[in-house]
Motif scaffolding. Sequence first.
Motif, PDB file in Angstrom:
ATOM      1  N   GLU A  18       0.820  -1.210   0.000  1.00 56.50           N
ATOM      2  CA  GLU A  18       0.000   0.000   0.000  1.00 56.50           C
ATOM      3  C   GLU A  18       0.849   1.253   0.000  1.00 56.50           C
ATOM      4  OE1 GLU A  18      -3.107  -1.312  -1.100  1.00 56.50           O
ATOM      5  OE2 GLU A  18      -3.104   0.829  -0.660  1.00 56.50           O
ATOM      6  N   ILE A  62       0.224   5.722  -6.730  1.00 53.01           N
ATOM      7  CA  ILE A  62      -0.959   6.548  -6.933  1.00 53.01           C
ATOM      8  C   ILE A  62      -0.538   7.953  -7.301  1.00 53.01           C
ATOM      9  CG2 ILE A  62      -2.914   7.633  -5.762  1.00 53.01           C
ATOM     10  CD1 ILE A  62      -3.284   5.100  -4.227  1.00 53.01           C
ATOM     11  N   SER A  97      -1.567  11.538  -7.795  1.00 50.46           N
ATOM     12  CA  SER A  97      -2.699  12.315  -7.310  1.00 50.46           C
ATOM     13  C   SER A  97      -3.556  12.714  -8.502  1.00 50.46           C
ATOM     14  CB  SER A  97      -2.186  13.538  -6.559  1.00 50.46           C
ATOM     15  OG  SER A  97      -3.250  14.174  -5.920  1.00 50.46           O
ATOM     16  N   PHE A  98      -4.787  12.284  -8.460  1.00 50.50           N
ATOM     17  CA  PHE A  98      -5.694  12.525  -9.569  1.00 50.50           C
ATOM     18  C   PHE A  98      -5.914  14.019  -9.752  1.00 50.50           C
ATOM     19  CE2 PHE A  98      -9.045  11.805 -12.430  1.00 50.50           C
ATOM     20  CZ  PHE A  98     -10.162  12.563 -12.065  1.00 50.50           C
ATOM     21  N   LEU A 115     -13.173  16.599  -9.676  1.00 51.98           N
ATOM     22  CA  LEU A 115     -13.805  15.576  -8.845  1.00 51.98           C
ATOM     23  C   LEU A 115     -15.191  15.292  -9.417  1.00 51.98           C
ATOM     24  CD1 LEU A 115     -12.976  16.669  -5.184  1.00 51.98           C
ATOM     25  CD2 LEU A 115     -11.807  15.016  -6.612  1.00 51.98           C
ATOM     26  N   HIS A 141      -9.457  12.386  -1.359  1.00 50.95           N
ATOM     27  CA  HIS A 141     -10.129  11.809  -2.533  1.00 50.95           C
ATOM     28  C   HIS A 141      -9.149  11.596  -3.679  1.00 50.95           C
ATOM     29  CE1 HIS A 141     -14.406  11.200  -2.064  1.00 50.95           C
ATOM     30  NE2 HIS A 141     -14.385  12.194  -1.201  1.00 50.95           N
ATOM     31  N   ARG A 142      -8.283  12.570  -3.883  1.00 48.10           N
ATOM     32  CA  ARG A 142      -7.367  12.487  -5.018  1.00 48.10           C
ATOM     33  C   ARG A 142      -6.297  11.425  -4.811  1.00 48.10           C
ATOM     34  NH1 ARG A 142      -8.397  16.143  -8.625  1.00 48.10           N
ATOM     35  NH2 ARG A 142      -9.593  18.005  -8.095  1.00 48.10           N
ATOM     36  N   GLN A 143      -6.152  10.975  -3.574  1.00 47.99           N
ATOM     37  CA  GLN A 143      -5.155   9.952  -3.279  1.00 47.99           C
ATOM     38  C   GLN A 143      -5.726   8.549  -3.348  1.00 47.99           C
ATOM     39  OE1 GLN A 143      -3.239  11.468   0.410  1.00 47.99           O
ATOM     40  NE2 GLN A 143      -2.101   9.592   0.113  1.00 47.99           N
ATOM     41  N   LEU A 144      -7.013   8.436  -3.559  1.00 43.26           N
ATOM     42  CA  LEU A 144      -7.618   7.107  -3.568  1.00 43.26           C
ATOM     43  C   LEU A 144      -7.666   6.587  -4.996  1.00 43.26           C
ATOM     44  CD1 LEU A 144     -10.447   7.814  -0.993  1.00 43.26           C
ATOM     45  CD2 LEU A 144      -8.278   6.623  -0.633  1.00 43.26           C
ATOM     46  N   PRO A 145      -7.367   5.298  -5.179  1.00 42.59           N
ATOM     47  CA  PRO A 145      -7.321   4.780  -6.547  1.00 42.59           C
ATOM     48  C   PRO A 145      -8.686   4.897  -7.216  1.00 42.59           C
ATOM     49  CG  PRO A 145      -7.088   3.000  -4.946  1.00 42.59           C
ATOM     50  CD  PRO A 145      -7.107   4.266  -4.179  1.00 42.59           C
ATOM     51  N   ARG A 146      -8.655   5.315  -8.448  1.00 41.55           N
ATOM     52  CA  ARG A 146      -9.887   5.416  -9.212  1.00 41.55           C
ATOM     53  C   ARG A 146     -10.255   4.017  -9.682  1.00 41.55           C
ATOM     54  NH1 ARG A 146     -12.314  10.478  -9.412  1.00 41.55           N
ATOM     55  NH2 ARG A 146     -11.279  10.980  -7.481  1.00 41.55           N
ATOM     56  N   ARG A 148     -12.893   3.150  -1.739  1.00 42.86           N
ATOM     57  CA  ARG A 148     -12.772   4.614  -1.700  1.00 42.86           C
ATOM     58  C   ARG A 148     -13.693   5.209  -0.631  1.00 42.86           C
ATOM     59  NH1 ARG A 148     -11.007   7.779  -5.743  1.00 42.86           N
ATOM     60  NH2 ARG A 148     -12.727   9.225  -5.557  1.00 42.86           N
ATOM     61  N   ARG A 193      -6.356   2.537   3.585  1.00 46.01           N
ATOM     62  CA  ARG A 193      -6.691   1.776   2.373  1.00 46.01           C
ATOM     63  C   ARG A 193      -6.500   0.294   2.633  1.00 46.01           C
ATOM     64  NH1 ARG A 193      -3.570   5.351  -0.847  1.00 46.01           N
ATOM     65  NH2 ARG A 193      -1.973   3.760  -0.994  1.00 46.01           N
TER      66      ARG A 193
END
Lengths: 191, 262
Positions: A47, A52, A54-55, A59, B84-89, B106, B143
């Motif tokens: 983990e 990851i 950052s998206f 949103l 939120h942006r750190q959680l896998p889509r 998520r 997570r």
Amino acid sequence: MTNEERPSLEDVLDEFVTEVDTGRETLERYLVAFPAFANELVDLARELARPIESFAGPLTDKDINTINEAWRHYEAAAPRNLVDPWATLTVDQLRQAARVLGVPRQVVAAFRERRVLPSSVSDRFLKRISTALGASAEALRDWMAPSMGEVARSYKANERPLETVQVTLERILLDAGVPPERRKDLMSDTD
Amino acid sequence: MIEPLRKMSRAGKAYARIPEIESALVELISLSREELAQRAQVRQKSDAGFIPSECLLYFLRAGRGDNSDQHFGTIYRVLAERVHRQLPRATSRHGATIDLTAEAIRDDVFWRFAELVAGDRSTYDERLDFFEIRFDRAIARLRKTAQEKAWRLENRSTTLSSDEDSGELLPEVEKAAAAFSEIKSSQIDDPAFRSWFDAAIDLLPRTQVRILEMIRQGIPIDSQEDGQVTIAKTLGVSERTIRNQRDKAYASLREMFRGEVI
């Protein structure tokens, strides 16, 4: 067996997460030290290493609604209004409390003014001061605790805040001229 | 003065924030409310003025006594968005959903965090101290917890029977494993592939996930060297079993990849 000799899984994972580096060398060290927790350590290592990014996109509506709902939940979780245990105390009562405790009045004043670092006050001392004041120890502790709240309240101004300085009980006692033996007794957690 | 953390380690020492965060807090604590809120909106870590999440959380916790203060709403939302942006889509590289479980994870992670923060308002929660030390890693830990719950619900197999899997693999499994190994080597630099690969591994049986993770970390499957940590020793099975499980994992990934491409 002490806590240090037989750590819980949570303790071990807590420590792993706070290591400077959680790569192979640290993982191997933990696998050797805590073989019973091997599965969980490997899972956690995965983990922590997960790629990851950052998206960066917008949103989703669902995400935004979730955040709004969480904020409302946070607002509703505001702590009960703290009762100021000092508000109803007279000057005479404060003077008397200082006498009973055997400390100069400025020590009691420091508590009233929230200038004492909460973590530096033993439960024993808190009990003594609460008894001397006729107030509840929990109320006194709670009143001391929002030291960070003092900083937060200072943010209500749009100017730079005055620095709220909290010092240890030991420093308060030193500055008040309390002799070393007495200081030691006041700060001790045992009778 | 910056209030120290309260969580104690096993050795009886208080946990402490990392030096960079403590220095950042010293600088930030002198800002006005307006300045802090402005800086909080800086998104890119590389931009000057970016406030680490550990610091945002410090200020949020510091404001626990302030009710309905929009200033803290700003900080809260920035932090919540970052989580939120750190959680896998939950998507594959082609946009189709790869695993509905990811969506559940998520939600689980976000709400665990939200509950911790809300609860901390009335009673100091030492578990949040870890988020002030290493925010991203603490989220990663949430997570992991959420995944375990999801995997339990899915009833994924968790253990290898000792050495029952040490025989010869079927030729088609070996072939698929080799094919995937090639795909991986040729595509591993593509971020989209890496993201897919990472999500796909999550669908494998847990022991295979662990084997692949240890391989990725560079831990040898087996070794003659005394004291060398190996995958075989860690999982308590033979080297042959590890190789078979690895190849089965690769074969499964090959199938998943083919399913994506078609």
